[in-house]
Design an enzyme around this catalytic site. Structure first.
Site, PDB file in Angstrom:
ATOM      1  CB  THR A   1     -12.122   6.227 -11.647  1.00 21.16           C
ATOM      2  OG1 THR A   1     -10.974   5.991 -10.833  1.00 21.16           O
ATOM      3  CG2 THR A   1     -13.370   6.318 -10.782  1.00 21.16           C
TER       4      THR A   1
ATOM      5  CD  GLU B   1      -3.119  -0.359   0.000  1.00 23.42           C
ATOM      6  OE1 GLU B   1      -4.095   0.308   0.372  1.00 23.42           O
ATOM      7  OE2 GLU B   1      -2.895  -0.615  -1.198  1.00 23.42           O
TER       8      GLU B   1
END
Length: 368
Positions: free
Chosen positions: A334, A204
């Protein structure tokens, strides 16, 4: 389905009733904006509505949806810094920036994406020009070595915020391809590939200064962004290298994350310990882009996607029962949803997307 889309949009509309036009971050679908709702939002959340709301206005003839989404984008744009950079979080009532660091990762990412895609879908030259200016500012002030890092929106690299690179930033190579900066897209993708190969996944957060994973962000929830960029680069180049990258990603998913009931997120990329979760985007985006990548590498007769095998298929029909659409006449939202572009957004040779005239300097051949 259109009436359901209208119903949902109407339930979201109260979020935009703020002094600035910036929507609150959350809205209760039954009760509207609750009194306890925080009065701050991130740039991405406020600026990533124009494609869907704009399309809904065009389909229904009701301009309110596009108008509120555009007002939110305008409110963000007028608050950019002198360097042309955006902050990360903002007060929806006062318009005051709360977090003033800037980058292309969490909190900002899809704002840039929807400047470009909103310009394409809506034929909006002003949005296209804004993306062009934003892209130049981002590359000038946040690019540090191979990656884009976080800097002060006011001072740029003179005041670094962090050297952290997030997995969400892996969407950037695909956006660079859509814009036409193919060389930069290849370079950005190569940087993320190097990071991915260290762990067979993207953590992440990774600190490029210390070359270490940020201690509280060692997980990898099987995000789609890197696969998405891999797909778009293969579409743009036809280079089998990107098929090899896709195979590596597929192999890692199958051998590291496959469990009895699906695919588990990785809790720690160092040990590949798994978490007990599988986010919905894994099916709707990660697997979708992987499937499209490999499907588009097949011979036309063997393809299964809704896209035509080539632009020469003027009938848009693969066989008597299976229609297809021209990939050059579409864009992905998106969230990985397909939108049909208007004729004005398609170049005359039918092989590339065409930006509005204010972005005419873009190398459109990279989007072929």
């Amino acid at each position: 389905l259109l009436h359901l889309a209208v119903d949902l949009a109407e339930r979201l509309m109260p979020a935009f009733s703020t002094p600035t036009g910036l929507p609150v971050h959350r809205v209760h679908l039954r009760d509207g904006v609750v009194r306890s709702e925080k009065r701050e939002t991130c740039t991405a959340a406020a600026g990533t509505l124009l494609v869907e709301f704009g399309a809904l206005s065009r389909l229904t003839g009701d301009g309110r949806y596009e108008a509120v989404a555009r007002r939110a984008v305008d409110a963000l744009w007028t608050r950019r810094s002198k360097l042309g950079l955006m902050g990360t979080t903002i007060d929806v009532d006062s318009g005051r920036w709360i977090d003033t660091h800037s980058g292309i990762g969490a909190g900002i990412d899809s704002y840039y994406e929807y400047l470009l895609k909103g310009g394409l879908l809506l034929g909006d030259e002003e949005l296209a020009a804004r993306f062009e200016a934003s892209y130049e500012a981002v590359q000038a002030h946040t690019k540090h070595g191979e990656f884009n890092i976080e800097v002060s929106m006011q001072q740029g690299k003179a005041a670094l915020h962090s050297h952290r690179v997030s997995a969400l930033q892996a969407f950037w190579p695909g956006l660079q391809v859509a814009y036409g900066d193919l060389a930069a897209g290849k370079a950005s993708h190569l940087a993320f590939l190097g990071l991915w190969r260290k762990h067979q996944s993207l953590p992440e957060l990774f600190d490029t200064a210390s070359q270490r994973i940020v201690h509280f962000a060692r997980d990898a929830p099987l995000r789609p962004e890197f696969v998405e960029s891999t797909f778009h680069l293969y579409e743009a180049t036809g280079d089998p290298h990107y098929l090899d990258v896709g195979r590596e990603q597929l192999h890692a998913l199958q051998n590291l994350t496959r469990v009895r009931c699906g695919f588990a997120s990785i809790a720690d990329v160092r040990t590949h310990k798994l978490d007990d979760r599988m986010d919905s985007y894994f099916i709707s985006e990660t697997l979708k882009y992987l499937w499209l990548l490999f499907d588009h590498s097949l011979e036309p007769a063997h393809r299964g996607s809704l896209f035509c095998a080539s632009v020469e298929e003027k009938t848009f029909t693969r066989n008597e029962t299976r229609p297809c659409i021209n990939a050059s006449e579409t864009l992905f939202s998106t969230e990985g949803h397909v939108f049909m572009l208007p004729p004005s957004a398609i170049s005359h040779d039918e092989t590339c997307r065409s930006l509005p005239t204010s972005a005419a300097t873009v190398n459109q051949t990279a989007s072929c």
